[in-house]
Scaffold this motif. Structure first.
Motif, PDB file in Angstrom:
ATOM      1  N   UNK A 285      -2.946 -85.440   0.502  1.00 15.40           N
ATOM      2  CA  UNK A 285      -3.332 -86.261  -0.642  1.00 15.40           C
ATOM      3  C   UNK A 285      -3.456 -85.425  -1.908  1.00 15.40           C
ATOM      4  N   UNK A 286      -3.806 -84.168  -1.774  1.00 16.52           N
ATOM      5  CA  UNK A 286      -3.852 -83.310  -2.959  1.00 16.52           C
ATOM      6  C   UNK A 286      -2.481 -83.227  -3.619  1.00 16.52           C
ATOM      7  N   UNK A 287      -1.433 -83.030  -2.815  1.00 18.06           N
ATOM      8  CA  UNK A 287      -0.091 -82.956  -3.405  1.00 18.06           C
ATOM      9  C   UNK A 287       0.291 -84.266  -4.077  1.00 18.06           C
ATOM     10  N   UNK A 288      -0.015 -85.393  -3.443  1.00 19.38           N
ATOM     11  CA  UNK A 288       0.301 -86.685  -4.049  1.00 19.38           C
ATOM     12  C   UNK A 288      -0.529 -86.922  -5.308  1.00 19.38           C
ATOM     13  N   UNK A 289      -1.760 -86.404  -5.328  1.00 15.67           N
ATOM     14  CA  UNK A 289      -2.588 -86.570  -6.528  1.00 15.67           C
ATOM     15  C   UNK A 289      -2.027 -85.755  -7.689  1.00 15.67           C
ATOM     16  N   UNK A 290      -1.456 -84.591  -7.381  1.00 14.75           N
ATOM     17  CA  UNK A 290      -0.801 -83.803  -8.438  1.00 14.75           C
ATOM     18  C   UNK A 290       0.347 -84.579  -9.057  1.00 14.75           C
ATOM     19  N   UNK A 291       1.148 -85.194  -8.204  1.00 14.03           N
ATOM     20  CA  UNK A 291       2.264 -85.997  -8.710  1.00 14.03           C
ATOM     21  C   UNK A 291       1.755 -87.180  -9.516  1.00 14.03           C
ATOM     22  N   UNK A 292       0.713 -87.834  -9.010  1.00 17.20           N
ATOM     23  CA  UNK A 292       0.168 -88.993  -9.704  1.00 17.20           C
ATOM     24  C   UNK A 292      -0.350 -88.618 -11.091  1.00 17.20           C
ATOM     25  N   UNK A 293      -0.938 -87.454 -11.202  1.00 14.52           N
ATOM     26  CA  UNK A 293      -1.538 -87.034 -12.466  1.00 14.52           C
ATOM     27  C   UNK A 293      -0.519 -86.427 -13.428  1.00 14.52           C
ATOM     28  N   UNK A 294       0.350 -85.536 -12.905  1.00 17.95           N
ATOM     29  CA  UNK A 294       1.217 -84.765 -13.787  1.00 17.95           C
ATOM     30  C   UNK A 294       2.653 -85.261 -13.867  1.00 17.95           C
ATOM     31  N   UNK A 295       3.112 -85.962 -12.840  1.00 23.65           N
ATOM     32  CA  UNK A 295       4.508 -86.418 -12.835  1.00 23.65           C
ATOM     33  C   UNK A 295       4.616 -87.762 -12.125  1.00 23.65           C
ATOM     34  N   UNK A 296       3.976 -88.819 -12.670  1.00 20.22           N
ATOM     35  CA  UNK A 296       3.981 -90.119 -11.992  1.00 20.22           C
ATOM     36  C   UNK A 296       5.366 -90.723 -11.850  1.00 20.22           C
ATOM     37  N   UNK A 297       6.276 -90.373 -12.738  1.00 17.84           N
ATOM     38  CA  UNK A 297       7.651 -90.886 -12.616  1.00 17.84           C
ATOM     39  C   UNK A 297       8.301 -90.326 -11.350  1.00 17.84           C
ATOM     40  N   UNK A 298       8.061 -89.056 -11.084  1.00 14.98           N
ATOM     41  CA  UNK A 298       8.597 -88.449  -9.851  1.00 14.98           C
ATOM     42  C   UNK A 298       7.971 -89.088  -8.620  1.00 14.98           C
ATOM     43  N   UNK A 299       6.653 -89.370  -8.676  1.00 21.92           N
ATOM     44  CA  UNK A 299       6.014 -90.032  -7.542  1.00 21.92           C
ATOM     45  C   UNK A 299       6.588 -91.429  -7.336  1.00 21.92           C
ATOM     46  N   UNK A 300       6.791 -92.153  -8.431  1.00 21.78           N
ATOM     47  CA  UNK A 300       7.364 -93.498  -8.326  1.00 21.78           C
ATOM     48  C   UNK A 300       8.733 -93.470  -7.677  1.00 21.78           C
TER      49      UNK A 300
END
Length: 341
Positions: A285-300
């Protein structure tokens, strides 16, 4: 000699959700969620700092319920961070204010194999590993795909997302601890569903476990025994807790109604990552939270490829599993949900 189920404080003993210091004397706690129970427990123990962190975790948990999958990892992770701080504070562990885990993306297609989790040697996650007597994996890196493979509560989604995946878990039922009359010998055993029995089953449950037949059922038991004496009950319980801790490294729960238990098979490519589900959920979840915070387009973009359902299942279910596990570690009690996840 006759065999009997091990009994403590008038109750037959089963596997327990707590890894470190399970309380086998107290009845299981049936609750729809553990937030209020643990808060009261911490208040009665005068654990003010731990209570503060626990209530912070609850606020982040509630916020996550109202957020979409691209946003929820951020608040879910801060729920996990504060819940872990509550555990560490309640056990008088030193809290170093850093996460203890990082992450990065490898260039290429949107793939969980290209999302990397870097374990560090200092911070909240290594402190939890130390408390649980697990390796902290300092300096090692694993992909999200490797980590998610090792969680039974999303394993079916994982196998359906990645065709041809080796199933890592065997469900167990009727788990108990047996003792032999006239002897100090006692051990763990459970029943294995026939669906999971084949020519390879004996090999993949080793080392440490063995299969045998009894009254038309196939059972599995731990080869190693522990000493149990009703005349030295405190010493026997201490030995039993140590034995139980070793078993729980291979047998993992899904927190639900009655809780379901799964034996991790002995297969290649998982021995380097032998941590409990609590540590794995925190790290992923830490890795996913990084994406959510810093690169939400990449997470999407991860929700537009073949592993989208797996990722959604993890984000939706991980918080419940993590919170129940931490609640059990804080109190030493077994928590049961009145309904399934």
């Amino acid at each position: 000699m006759p065999l009997h189920k091990l009994n403590i404080a008038g109750k037959n003993v089963r596997l327990h959700g707590c890894l470190r210091s399970p309380d086998f004397r107290t009845s299981r706690v049936l609750c729809s969620d553990p937030w209020d129970f643990v808060a009261l427990w911490l208040k009665r123990a005068h654990q003010d700092e731990a209570l503060f962190y626990w209530e912070q975790a609850k606020h982040f948990y509630n916020a996550s319920l109202a957020l979409p999958e691209v946003s929820a990892p951020l608040t879910s992770y801060y729920c996990f961070l504060n819940a872990t701080k509550a555990l560490l504070s309640s056990k008088n562990c030193i809290i170093i204010e850093s996460h203890g885990v990082g992450g990065r993306a490898i260039e290429g297609n949107k793939s969980l194999s290209n999302e990397v989790v870097d374990f560090q040697g200092s911070g909240i996650l290594p402190a939890m590993c130390k408390y649980l007597a697990e390796p902290d994996n300092a300096g090692k890196s694993f992909t999200l795909k490797q980590i998610l493979w090792q969680m039974p509560f999303i394993h079916r989604a994982y196998c359906l997302s990645y065709k041809g995946t080796t199933e890592l878990f065997i469900p167990l039922t009727e788990n108990c601890f047996m003792r032999k009359d006239g002897s100090y010998e006692a051990w763990f055993q459970a029943q294995v569903h026939p669906r999971y029995l084949n020519a390879h089953t004996k090999r993949i449950i080793e080392p440490g476990f063995e299969l045998f037949n009894q009254h038309g059922h196939t059972l599995i038991r731990r080869k190693r025994r522990f000493k149990w004496s009703g005349r030295a009950i405190e010493d026997s319980i201490s030995k039993f807790i140590s034995y139980h801790k070793q078993i729980r490294r291979r047998i993992i729960p899904i927190f639900s109604n009655e809780n379901r238990w799964y034996l991790k098979k002995s297969v290649a490519n998982h021995d380097d990552l032998s941590n409990s589900q609590l540590v794995l959920i925190f790290a992923a979840m830490h890795r996913l939270s990084e994406l959510s915070r810093y690169d939400p387009i990449a997470l999407a973009a991860h929700f537009n490829v073949n592993h989208n359902w797996l990722l959604m299942e993890f984000i939706r279910s991980a918080a419940g599993q993590f919170v129940y596990g931490i609640a059990s570690e804080i109190t030493g009690l077994e928590f049961i949900r009145p309904d399934s996840f």
